[in-house]
Design a protein around this motif. Structure first.
Motif, PDB file in Angstrom:
ATOM      1  N   LYS A  35      -4.493   7.337  -1.984  1.00  0.00           N
ATOM      2  CA  LYS A  35      -4.054   5.863  -1.696  1.00  0.00           C
ATOM      3  C   LYS A  35      -3.810   5.400  -3.207  1.00  0.00           C
ATOM      4  O   LYS A  35      -4.513   5.128  -3.969  1.00  0.00           O
ATOM      5  N   VAL A  36      -2.321   5.675  -3.574  1.00  0.00           N
ATOM      6  CA  VAL A  36      -1.921   5.297  -4.983  1.00  0.00           C
ATOM      7  C   VAL A  36      -1.820   3.838  -5.356  1.00  0.00           C
ATOM      8  O   VAL A  36      -1.955   3.539  -6.317  1.00  0.00           O
ATOM      9  N   LYS A  94       1.339   3.020 -11.796  1.00  0.00           N
ATOM     10  CA  LYS A  94       2.172   2.206 -12.402  1.00  0.00           C
ATOM     11  C   LYS A  94       3.600   2.757 -12.103  1.00  0.00           C
ATOM     12  O   LYS A  94       4.662   2.128 -11.782  1.00  0.00           O
ATOM     13  N   SER A  95       3.916   4.082 -12.118  1.00  0.00           N
ATOM     14  CA  SER A  95       5.224   4.581 -11.833  1.00  0.00           C
ATOM     15  C   SER A  95       5.233   4.500 -10.372  1.00  0.00           C
ATOM     16  O   SER A  95       6.843   4.041 -10.031  1.00  0.00           O
ATOM     17  N   THR A  96       4.516   4.904  -9.536  1.00  0.00           N
ATOM     18  CA  THR A  96       4.678   4.707  -7.896  1.00  0.00           C
ATOM     19  C   THR A  96       5.104   3.159  -7.878  1.00  0.00           C
ATOM     20  O   THR A  96       6.129   2.667  -6.991  1.00  0.00           O
ATOM     21  N   VAL A 141       0.790  -1.179   0.043  1.00  0.00           N
ATOM     22  CA  VAL A 141      -0.020  -0.018  -0.137  1.00  0.00           C
ATOM     23  C   VAL A 141       0.976   1.184   0.048  1.00  0.00           C
ATOM     24  O   VAL A 141       1.963   1.313   0.685  1.00  0.00           O
ATOM     25  N   LYS A 142       0.660   2.239  -0.809  1.00  0.00           N
ATOM     26  CA  LYS A 142       1.512   3.420  -0.811  1.00  0.00           C
ATOM     27  C   LYS A 142       0.209   4.563  -0.739  1.00  0.00           C
ATOM     28  O   LYS A 142      -0.549   4.657  -1.518  1.00  0.00           O
ATOM     29  N   ILE A 143       0.242   5.309   0.381  1.00  0.00           N
ATOM     30  CA  ILE A 143      -0.576   6.503   0.412  1.00  0.00           C
ATOM     31  C   ILE A 143       0.557   7.824   0.595  1.00  0.00           C
ATOM     32  O   ILE A 143       1.381   7.967   1.012  1.00  0.00           O
TER      33      ILE A 143
END
Lengths: 394, 229
Positions: B26-27, B51-53, B15-17
């Motif tokens: 929430k990316v 997708k970059s993240t 999870v990346k926020i």
């Protein structure tokens, strides 16, 4: 990454930014050159003071009236004789000082003269260039003879000093025969210096020029280690002999203290100049910081790339810090070289500058310190960038 | 998926926020992905899909807010800054959309860099870099600087730099994004060839044509992965 390769990359970067590097370096060049010269001039100044005072006996004690102008209870020749009787004093002699117009042929000058005893020559380390000095017969017979300083002789003869020897000098309309010319002495701390002065017998000055206005000072010569005891003796004698005001009405100065004071003046001067140079370097340091900040901004994306391929924080920090240090060190070296080149130029303007290794080292140390100090923050900022933020930076 | 080989990427529940002043973004939303040795995977998604993240997280350029990530057996979330730098240096070769070559260094010097950061001696690094550049047909462009090379050539330098340290993973972010169609084809061919030689490759792209060339495609949309488009 090894230091050698880091340095290589730094040099490539610097090479491709020649103009920027030069402009950044300019302040450091000026600052370092200034520091180098200040150290050199400071040394020159100190050497000059030492040279000037080298003719002055450090055991000399000068006793003079505390007040200027007419004195009711002046020093006398007898005071000098009493001083000389003290076992702490090798020699003591009164000096009369006055000024007046001196004329020779078509030339005239306002200059000071000293009425002195023959012992004065030795006590002040004066040496004769032409003719002879005053002697005891001149003194006892109140001869109207004069010995003149090299500067005065040149002035009165328009650069042909020997011509005046054995000729008559008109001093305040009294005729004195010039019997000797001194070697050039350099100033020795007296207001006018020996070179521009005429010396005549004490007795003659008293009788023909000053009369009741005679208000001598007394020079007493002691050994360096008996100077303090001698000053004590002088004070005691003055208190006993000058009942009206005692020693309070006189000033007692010793040459050693004056030398120290002059040296300190020279040193203060150097420090002052040095602080100017440091300010220049600080300003140039801010210049370096500015340029480094711009560089970090310009290369933010590159820093991101470097981090992506495995550069560590300390390697980025190192790279930018080395860049700042190389720039400032290069400036420092150039500055020292330019400073060195200025020494003969200063000599032309009669400023004595003595270059020294310590000057070189201080200059380089300051320049590198400037580079490290002002380069550190931008470098740290570059190193601290988040790789992803750096990569995204446009 | 080849389940018998070595597992290069094992990311679980990532999870990346991103915290903005106004909201939480929430990316990446609970992404799990496994990549085995010698896989050639495309992560396909439109812009804004995350997708970059994902690529940044997989490339250890950014850390996830939550989840677990093992790269070639190393627990990335427990690594410190310097260790992450080492991991990027040893385990990952990046191929960037805009090549990201250092403009003042020659092609050869650019390719040598990852080895130098690894501590390899300069002479040895130079030999290896030369070899890789020659392999990619740039043997006569060693001393050229990036601005003296065409886009396709620059991308080949960038690929040479990515593979010079033999990392277990190649991460290519829109590798054809800045190339004309011929150079794009070349670049894809090179990646395919590298995959045949045993390299594990992940390509991140929005381009179906690129994705079609890979062995496996996963789709990303609104921060979530799916096997179907």
């Amino acid at each position: 990454m090894k230091l050698k390769q880091l340095l290589k990359i730094v040099l490539i970067n610097i090479y491709h930014n020649k103009m920027r590097t030069f402009l950044t370096t300019l302040g450091v060049i000026v600052g370092t050159a200034t520091i180098f010269l200040v150290v050199a001039i400071g040394r020159g100044g100190e050497a000059q003071v030492n040279e000037q005072y080298s003719r002055l006996n450090v055991g000399t004690i000068m006793v003079m009236p505390a007040q200027r102008g007419r004195v009711l209870d002046p020093l006398t020749k007898e005071d000098a004789e009493l001083f000389q009787a003290s076992q702490n004093i090798k020699m003591a002699f009164p000096i009369l000082n006055g000024s007046g117009s001196m004329k020779y042929g078509n030339y005239s000058s306002n200059a000071s003269y000293y009425g002195i005893l023959p012992a004065y020559l030795e006590a002040n380390n004066l040496t004769i260039n032409q003719g002879r000095f005053l002697d005891d017969t001149d003194e006892s017979k109140r001869e109207r003879v004069a010995v003149i300083g090299a500067g005065l002789a040149e002035l009165l003869t328009d650069g042909n000093p020997t011509e005046i020897l054995d000729k008559t000098l008109d001093l305040n309309r009294r005729k004195f025969v010039v019997v000797g010319i001194l070697n050039r002495m350099g100033d020795s701390g007296s207001p006018q210096g020996f070179d521009d002065t005429a010396f005549i017998p004490y007795s003659a000055a008293e009788r023909y020029l000053l009369g009741t206005r005679a208000n001598p000072t007394i020079n007493a010569i002691a050994e360096v280690n008996t100077v303090q005891a001698a000053i004590q003796d002088i004070t005691t004698i003055l208190n006993a002999n000058h009942l009206r005001g005692g020693s309070e009405q006189f000033r007692i100065l010793d040459a050693g203290s004056r030398l120290v004071a002059a040296q300190e003046t020279a040193r203060t001067m150097s420090l002052l100049l040095l602080s100017v140079a440091v300010v220049v370097l600080i300003v140039s340091g801010i210049g370096i910081m500015n340029v480094m900040f711009v560089t970090v901004k310009e290369r933010t994306k590159e820093i991101g790339t470097l981090k992506a391929i495995g550069a560590k924080k300390r390697e980025i920090l190192g790279q930018f810090l080395i860049e700042a240090v190389v720039i400032s060190l290069a400036g420092g070296i150039l500055g020292v070289m330019i400073g060195g080149g200025m020494v003969p130029l200063l000599k032309y303007f009669e400023i004595l500058a003595i270059p020294s290794l310590s000057g070189v080292l201080i200059g380089l140390l300051f320049s590198v310190t400037t580079g490290v100090f002002f380069g550190f923050y931008p470098a740290w900022q570059a190193a601290d960038l988040n790789p992803i933020d750096a990569l995204r930076y446009e | 998926m080849n389940n018998n080989g070595r597992c290069i990427i094992d990311a679980r529940n990532i999870v990346k926020i991103y915290q903005t002043p106004y909201e939480e973004l929430k990316v990446l939303d609970d992404i799990s992905i496994k990549v085995m040795e010698n896989d050639f995977t495309a992560i396909l998604g439109p812009s804004g899909s995350g997708k970059s993240t994902l690529m940044n997280v997989l490339g250890c350029l950014d850390l996830p807010t939550m989840g677990e990530y093992f790269l070639d057996g190393v627990d990335i979330l427990k690594a410190k800054d310097d260790q992450l730098a080492d991991i990027r240096n040893n385990k990952i070769g990046f191929v960037f959309q805009k090549f990201n070559l250092l403009p003042r260094l020659s092609a050869l010097q650019n390719v040598m860099l990852p080895l130098l950061y690894r501590g390899v001696e300069e002479d040895e690094a130079r030999e290896i870099a030369k070899e890789k550049l020659s392999l990619l047909g740039l043997g006569d462009r060693l001393t050229h600087r990036p601005n003296e090379l065409s886009g396709g050539q620059q991308q080949r330098v960038s690929i040479a730099r990515a593979i010079v340290g033999n990392p277990p993973l190649l991460l290519a972010d829109e590798p054809t994004g800045n190339l004309d169609s011929k150079s794009s084809k070349d670049a894809i061919e090179i990646l395919k060839e590298l995959n045949k030689e045993g390299n594990t490759i992940i390509v991140i792209t929005h381009d179906n044509e690129v994705a079609e060339q890979t062995k496996k495609v996963v789709f990303i949309r609104d921060g979530r992965l799916s096997q179907e488009g």
